[in-house]
Design a protein around this motif. Structure first.
Motif, PDB file in Angstrom:
ATOM      1  N   VAL A   1      21.992 104.168  26.964  1.00  0.00           N
ATOM      2  CA  VAL A   1      21.383 104.901  25.867  1.00  0.00           C
ATOM      3  C   VAL A   1      20.267 105.751  26.456  1.00  0.00           C
ATOM      4  O   VAL A   1      19.449 105.254  27.241  1.00  0.00           O
ATOM      5  N   GLY A   2      20.273 107.022  26.109  1.00  0.00           N
ATOM      6  CA  GLY A   2      19.250 107.908  26.639  1.00  0.00           C
ATOM      7  C   GLY A   2      18.561 108.671  25.532  1.00  0.00           C
ATOM      8  O   GLY A   2      19.181 109.048  24.533  1.00  0.00           O
ATOM      9  N   VAL A   3      17.270 108.896  25.716  1.00  0.00           N
ATOM     10  CA  VAL A   3      16.475 109.672  24.765  1.00  0.00           C
ATOM     11  C   VAL A   3      15.626 110.654  25.561  1.00  0.00           C
ATOM     12  O   VAL A   3      15.033 110.290  26.585  1.00  0.00           O
ATOM     13  N   GLY A   4      15.591 111.896  25.105  1.00  0.00           N
ATOM     14  CA  GLY A   4      14.770 112.897  25.758  1.00  0.00           C
ATOM     15  C   GLY A   4      13.869 113.597  24.757  1.00  0.00           C
ATOM     16  O   GLY A   4      14.259 113.833  23.603  1.00  0.00           O
TER      17      GLY A   4
ATOM     18  N   SER B   1      21.636 110.326  23.952  1.00  0.00           N
ATOM     19  CA  SER B   1      22.966 110.190  24.544  1.00  0.00           C
ATOM     20  C   SER B   1      23.385 108.732  24.536  1.00  0.00           C
ATOM     21  O   SER B   1      22.545 107.818  24.566  1.00  0.00           O
ATOM     22  N   LEU B   2      24.690 108.525  24.491  1.00  0.00           N
ATOM     23  CA  LEU B   2      25.291 107.194  24.545  1.00  0.00           C
ATOM     24  C   LEU B   2      26.427 107.223  25.559  1.00  0.00           C
ATOM     25  O   LEU B   2      27.151 108.226  25.660  1.00  0.00           O
ATOM     26  N   GLY B   3      26.584 106.149  26.294  1.00  0.00           N
ATOM     27  CA  GLY B   3      27.654 106.089  27.270  1.00  0.00           C
ATOM     28  C   GLY B   3      28.190 104.681  27.440  1.00  0.00           C
ATOM     29  O   GLY B   3      27.428 103.704  27.376  1.00  0.00           O
ATOM     30  N   PHE B   4      29.488 104.593  27.635  1.00  0.00           N
ATOM     31  CA  PHE B   4      30.125 103.298  27.886  1.00  0.00           C
ATOM     32  C   PHE B   4      31.228 103.493  28.911  1.00  0.00           C
ATOM     33  O   PHE B   4      31.988 104.472  28.843  1.00  0.00           O
ATOM     34  N   SER B   5      31.301 102.607  29.877  1.00  0.00           N
ATOM     35  CA  SER B   5      32.385 102.656  30.863  1.00  0.00           C
ATOM     36  C   SER B   5      32.765 101.237  31.262  1.00  0.00           C
ATOM     37  O   SER B   5      31.929 100.321  31.257  1.00  0.00           O
TER      38      SER B   5
ATOM     39  N   LYS C   1      26.651 113.088  23.886  1.00  0.00           N
ATOM     40  CA  LYS C   1      25.352 113.678  24.166  1.00  0.00           C
ATOM     41  C   LYS C   1      25.034 114.708  23.093  1.00  0.00           C
ATOM     42  O   LYS C   1      25.877 115.523  22.725  1.00  0.00           O
ATOM     43  N   ASN C   2      23.817 114.658  22.567  1.00  0.00           N
ATOM     44  CA  ASN C   2      23.370 115.600  21.548  1.00  0.00           C
ATOM     45  C   ASN C   2      22.005 116.136  21.976  1.00  0.00           C
ATOM     46  O   ASN C   2      21.026 115.390  22.050  1.00  0.00           O
TER      47      ASN C   2
ATOM     48  N   VAL D   1      26.399 119.662  21.438  1.00  0.00           N
ATOM     49  CA  VAL D   1      27.009 118.335  21.349  1.00  0.00           C
ATOM     50  C   VAL D   1      28.150 118.248  22.358  1.00  0.00           C
ATOM     51  O   VAL D   1      28.974 119.174  22.462  1.00  0.00           O
ATOM     52  N   LEU D   2      28.191 117.159  23.111  1.00  0.00           N
ATOM     53  CA  LEU D   2      29.260 116.947  24.092  1.00  0.00           C
ATOM     54  C   LEU D   2      29.822 115.547  23.904  1.00  0.00           C
ATOM     55  O   LEU D   2      29.096 114.553  23.991  1.00  0.00           O
ATOM     56  N   LEU D   3      31.115 115.471  23.647  1.00  0.00           N
ATOM     57  CA  LEU D   3      31.817 114.199  23.473  1.00  0.00           C
ATOM     58  C   LEU D   3      32.965 114.160  24.472  1.00  0.00           C
ATOM     59  O   LEU D   3      33.776 115.101  24.534  1.00  0.00           O
ATOM     60  N   SER D   4      33.048 113.115  25.270  1.00  0.00           N
ATOM     61  CA  SER D   4      34.097 113.035  26.294  1.00  0.00           C
ATOM     62  C   SER D   4      34.666 111.626  26.370  1.00  0.00           C
ATOM     63  O   SER D   4      33.965 110.637  26.149  1.00  0.00           O
TER      64      SER D   4
END
Length: 715
Positions: A100-103, A181-185, A206-207, A245-248
């Motif tokens: 989880v990311g915050v900017g 942003s959120l990420g999972f792998s 990512k937003n 916005v980026l969704l992958s």
């Protein structure tokens, strides 16, 4: 930045424009190639040759390789560099991660003056839900005068289309949020008796929000020959906000045996970007003199889907290795309902929309492209002069197909509309034509794309290639890599000009059969020093858009792009500046590099390159239309450059600084291009008093120098 574009900024000789477009060695977009897992991929922008690198999140990337020197295994259509993004495949061990990311940027976030506009409910996922759908693409009355009775059949259809436009035309202020942003792998291996399975999964979101306060854009020019000070032609200043916005998502499956490895990768990327801006505008060009303000609303969405299958096979007993690849990529670019409105401010404070400031525009742009590639490579180890060497050869085929169309509606508020300066008023129901039953009053539209649309075309290309190369160890310190590549490239086009004087139906517009040699030499000076030299030949081909009858007007800049098929000249004088025959550019490349490698990843290198361009393509002024430009082959040219790279630990200063590392990259470029006849005559006609115009100028779009630096800590 957590994407490929951000990661590439640290590479020597690489620059990133607008956070997405990669240039290598300062050469323009035309001379850069994009690859995914070693295979050509389509672009997501008809105005660019390369693929935007900001759509690839680092979470799905295993490696990024920048090839600055051509070798026979690579496509021949690059000169500055080929950027190869390698997607993750076989996990080395079990892993699982959630991030989880915050900017936060005080200039852009939690501001109540952030500019945006009302979009769709799915904007947060990177695509439009139909809110920006075009009101009509067929059975369209061209303009109000053509329908006659507003209550007749044609009039009712015209009014139906008017009422179907999204009524929002104004940017509005609202609160902005922070970046997040959120990420999972997840990945793992599953060993079996004679083989091992591996799999990787990744999902990222990512937003990001940016806000630009008091941004300025200006256009300046010279007037009379005795005045050297530039005069202002246009000037804009104001604010604009951007939400990206980026969704992958990625899924990979791999199978490994003792002598083979297979991989299947699925990659889907969705990107949406919305912009809204309000600018004050001062116009003083060609006799005009006005004060105005403008609202601009923009939304762009990009879809990238890739299926990749490859296999690697090794026969250790006989020294053979085989690699094959199959890839299919679909890319989609949609710019739905780009809106532009400009009001002139009269001396009494009232507002007016007219010819001088430009009429409002609503634009829809769609690009669909499919690329399918197949590659087969073989290599064999052998001894040459009793030294280990290798023979490589292979074949490749790539087919691309593109559909492209622009619909642009010009909006005209007719008659005595009481304009208030709020762009939304143009599509208020009470202001739509015919206002209060008056056929000469009310907001109307006109359709420049009817009856014939020069900005509707499809094109395809087929590239068939074969290569052979040998890596020869002449001595233990001297290696030569000699190769040659054969490419047969054809490009076809379906489309027409506005008047339908020229209509092409899948006609062959480019047919190149080229032989591209590559000589790369490596001399090992010491265990830590190498000297490299190379001579190669490459090519730069016109894009799909450049080989077209397109006439694309940009309402923001006022510039029109004219496709390369249009001839240009002075019909009255019988002078021809351009014959409409755009051809490829042939390039010869010379490279020299010295490199030193230290311990712990430290290194120092010095490089030089020299390039010869035959028939380079440049964007040149189109004389038949003011403010129009066109791609053309101009005179031959050269490019000369030098590069310096240093990666150094700071431990030499103090032992306490051993964990700190400094990177420094410097690139210097110099170029020369012989001007076309049109450009030369224009420069002569507009020369200053005492100024001498030469036949050569610097190459368009080439940066004179690049500087990258960074300080990194490894704990």
């Amino acid at each position: 930045r957590q994407d490929a574009a951000g990661a590439m900024k640290r590479i020597t000789g690489v620059s990133v424009s607008n956070g997405k477009y990669v240039y290598v060695r300062g050469l323009g977009d035309r001379y850069t190639k994009s690859l995914l897992n070693g295979v050509d991929i389509p672009g997501l922008d008809p105005d660019r040759n390369t693929t935007q690198m900001d759509i690839f999140p680092t979470a799905v990337i295993n490696n990024i390789i920048v090839h600055k020197t051509f070798s026979a295994e690579l496509p021949a259509d690059f000169t500055g560099g080929a950027v190869d993004i390698e997607i993750k495949d076989f996990p080395e061990k079990k892993h699982a991660s959630f991030s989880v990311g915050v900017g936060y940027n005080p200039n852009a976030h939690f501001r109540n003056d952030f500019l945006s506009y009302e979009g769709g409910r799915t904007d947060w996922l990177g695509f439009d839900d139909g809110t920006r759908a075009i009101p009509a693409t067929e059975d369209i009355p061209q303009f109000a005068e053509a329908v006659g009775n507003p209550n007749g059949e044609a009039g009712m259809r015209y009014r139906e289309i008017l009422g179907a436009f999204n009524p929002t035309m104004a940017a509005m202020q609202q609160n902005s949020l922070a970046d997040f942003s959120l990420g999972f792998s997840y990945g793992n291996q599953k060993p079996r008796e004679n083989h091992t399975w591996g799999y990787n999964f990744a999902l990222n979101y990512k937003n990001e929000t940016d806000f630009y306060k008091d941004a300025e854009y200006g256009r300046y020019g010279l007037s009379t020959p005795d005045v050297n000070e530039m005069e202002r032609r246009e000037f804009q200043y104001g604010d604009f906000g951007v939400n990206n916005v980026l969704l992958s998502g990625m899924a990979g499956l791999a199978l490994k045996t003792n002598k083979s490895k297979y991989r299947l990768n699925l990659l889907l990327i969705q990107n949406g970007e919305s912009k809204a801006g309000i600018f004050d505008f001062i116009g003083s060009d060609q006799g005009s003199d006005f004060n105005a303000f403008q609202h601009g609303l923009d939304h762009s969405q990009r879809t990238f889907a890739n299926v990749f299958l490859d296999g690697n096979h090794t026969n250790l007993d006989k020294g053979w290795k085989i690699n094959w690849k199959l890839a299919s990529t679909y890319s989609l670019l949609k710019d739905p309902d780009v809106r532009f409105t400009r009001y002139e401010i009269n001396d009494d404070g009232s507002f007016r929309i007219g010819t001088e400031v430009g009429f409002p525009e609503r634009i829809w742009r769609n690009l669909d492209e499919i690329s399918t590639s197949g590659v087969f490579n073989m290599s064999k180890n052998f001894n040459f002069l009793e030294n280990a060497s290798k023979l490589n050869f292979g074949v490749l085929g790539t087919y691309k197909y593109r559909d492209y169309i622009i619909y642009n509606y010009a909006v005209n508020p007719r008659g005595e509309l009481d304009l208030t300066g709020n762009p939304d008023e143009l599509f208020w129901e009470e202001n739509l034509w015919p206002k209060d039953g008056q056929v000469d009053v009310g907001t109307t539209y006109e359709t420049p794309f009817i009856p014939h649309n020069p900005n509707e075309y499809n094109a395809n290309s087929l590239n068939l290639a074969a290569y052979v190369s040998a890596e020869l160890s002449i001595t233990s310190d001297f290696k030569a890599i000699l190769g040659v590549r054969l490419e047969n490239y054809t490009q076809r086009y379906t489309g027409s000009d506005q008047q339908q004087d020229n209509v092409l139906d899948n006609e062959k517009v480019l047919d190149d059969l080229g032989i591209f040699p590559a000589i790369n030499l490596l001399y090992k000076i010491t265990d830590k020093q190498n000297l490299r030299a190379s001579y190669t030949q490459t090519i730069a081909r016109p894009s799909f858009k450049e080989l077209s009858f397109a006439e694309i007007y940009d309402p923001i800049t006022g510039i029109t792009f004219i496709g390369g098929f249009h001839p240009d000249g002075d019909d009255l004088e019988g002078v021809e500046y351009w014959d409409g025959n755009l051809i490829s550019t042939d390039i010869q490349n010379f490279d020299l590099r010295w490199e030193w490698f230290g311990t712990g990843g430290q290194m120092l290198s010095l490089s030089g390159f020299y390039k010869l361009f035959k028939n380079p393509i440049e964007i040149v002024q189109y004389t038949k239309q003011v403010g129009a430009f066109q791609p053309r082959n101009v005179g031959d040219g050269t490019a000369l450059g030098a590069e310096f790279e240093l990666r150094q630990s700071l431990g030499f200063i103090s032992e306490a600084l051993q964990a700190f590392r400094m990177n420094l990259n410097l690139t210097y470029n110099s170029s020369s291009i012989q001007m076309s006849e049109t450009e030369y005559e224009s420069r002569v006609d507009n020369a200053r008093e005492g100024e001498e115009i030469e036949d050569y100028r610097t190459m368009a779009g080439m940066a004179p120098y690049l500087v990258n630096g960074g300080l990194y800590y490894t704990g």
